[in-house]
Write a protein that holds these residues in place. Sequence first.
Motif, short mmCIF file in Angstrom:
data_model
loop_
_atom_site.label_atom_id
_atom_site.label_comp_id
_atom_site.label_asym_id
_atom_site.label_seq_id
_atom_site.Cartn_x
_atom_site.Cartn_y
_atom_site.Cartn_z
N PRO A 165 8.42 5.61 -3.90
CA PRO A 165 8.34 5.25 -5.10
C PRO A 165 8.42 3.70 -5.31
N CYS A 175 4.68 11.49 -5.40
CA CYS A 175 4.76 10.54 -3.95
C CYS A 175 4.53 11.20 -2.68
N GLY A 176 3.52 10.82 -1.99
CA GLY A 176 3.31 11.56 -0.88
C GLY A 176 4.27 11.13 0.21
N SER A 227 4.17 4.14 -4.39
CA SER A 227 3.51 4.73 -5.53
C SER A 227 4.17 4.66 -6.93
N ASP A 236 4.16 6.68 -9.63
CA ASP A 236 4.52 7.43 -10.11
C ASP A 236 5.59 8.27 -8.95
N GLN A 278 4.36 7.61 1.28
CA GLN A 278 4.59 6.55 0.29
C GLN A 278 6.04 6.57 -0.01
N ASP A 326 0.82 -1.34 -0.10
CA ASP A 326 0.08 0.10 -0.15
C ASP A 326 0.86 1.27 0.05
N GLU A 327 1.82 1.14 0.44
CA GLU A 327 2.97 2.53 0.58
C GLU A 327 3.52 2.79 -0.67
#
Length: 404
Positions: free
Chosen positions: A198, A192-193, A186, A188, A196, A183-184
């Motif tokens: 990549p 990327c929060g 991303s 993109d 998160q 879930d962590e």
Amino acid sequence: MMPPMPLEEAQARLLALVEALPVEHVDVESAAGRYLAAPLLARRCQPMADMSAMDGYALSPGDIAGPWKVIGESAAGHPFMGTIAKGQAVRISTGALLPASAGAVIVQEDLAREGDHLTLTGDAPTPENKHIRAKGLDFQDGAPLLAVGTLIGPAQIGLAIASGHRHLPVRRLPRLAVIDSGDELSADPEACGDHQIPASNGAMLTALARSVPVDAKRNGPVPDDIDAIVAAFSATQDADVIVTSGGASVGDHDLLRPALEAWGADIDFWRVAIKPGKPLLVATRRQGARKQIVIGLPGNPVSSLVTAYLFLLPVLRALSGASGALARPITARLSQPLQPGSARREFVRGCWDGETVHALSLQDSGALSSLAASNVLIDRPAQAPRAEVGDTVQMFLLQNGGIA
């Protein structure tokens, strides 16, 4: 819970699961990087007849004192069709056929020519056939040239063509499915929060796998959801090998084992006594007449790459028909001390300059910066004592998957 398995036992157990892929015939140049699926036998002699190894003049046997009269020329691709008698010479170039009745070649630097008159000014060859490549010197028709499982590189391509082959037998390219989950993750890297990271493992593992010619496809990132993971597995019907990254440990969100069981796979073994990479998992599933091999790698990027190096690459090589599937260690002397080993066998990121090696200071299993800065993995046995400058260590080259 069973204790983690020693590395060599785990590798042997994994390779025992491999079933050879079908043989196909490809043109020689397309075979680069693949492995021979049958012995290579010569279909012709090389050379097909005696030829000159130097630019000079061809003479009859025993007639190496001179003088001589030049009666013609033999060039590569344009042989002299006559015969040579005593006192006669034929101008000859490297790679040209030796004229009939010739038995010696004197290099042009040891001769002086005026018109058709030729005299010796240097040393005659000893023996007199020194500069002659005899028929079949390289190989004879029918001679065994390369064994099954030989890696086909530039020299092997040249040899195959020179020995009369347009096509070579190789194993079909392994089909690899790469799945990363979490879930962590991303997809993109530019969006990327803070919560998160990549999704880099899938691309990294695919690039590593392509050090062996392979038909690779990526899927992910897949969320931490059993149904989503099972669906990702179900999309790999054509794959020979499925490699996953993440979810192989024992946390509440590590769903690889239950997803594999729900998909119909059988767990073969789990956990290997190495660092990084302990929570490695291997499973198999029958897909018609084929066996699919699943290799579940840890999610930490360094752990993922190290275990892929030690397990995924050998499987791909074995499927491809390699005579040796495992990477070969080399040795080097330390340029800096190395701390005592841990309770598990450890693969330490290091830099080798061609003579000496040193370990990088940052060895965290999530540290991609030190992985990218390293070119070797130093093999540290469990409980190894401190090593000093000048001590010899074994290591594996990261370039080309450790296969020279």
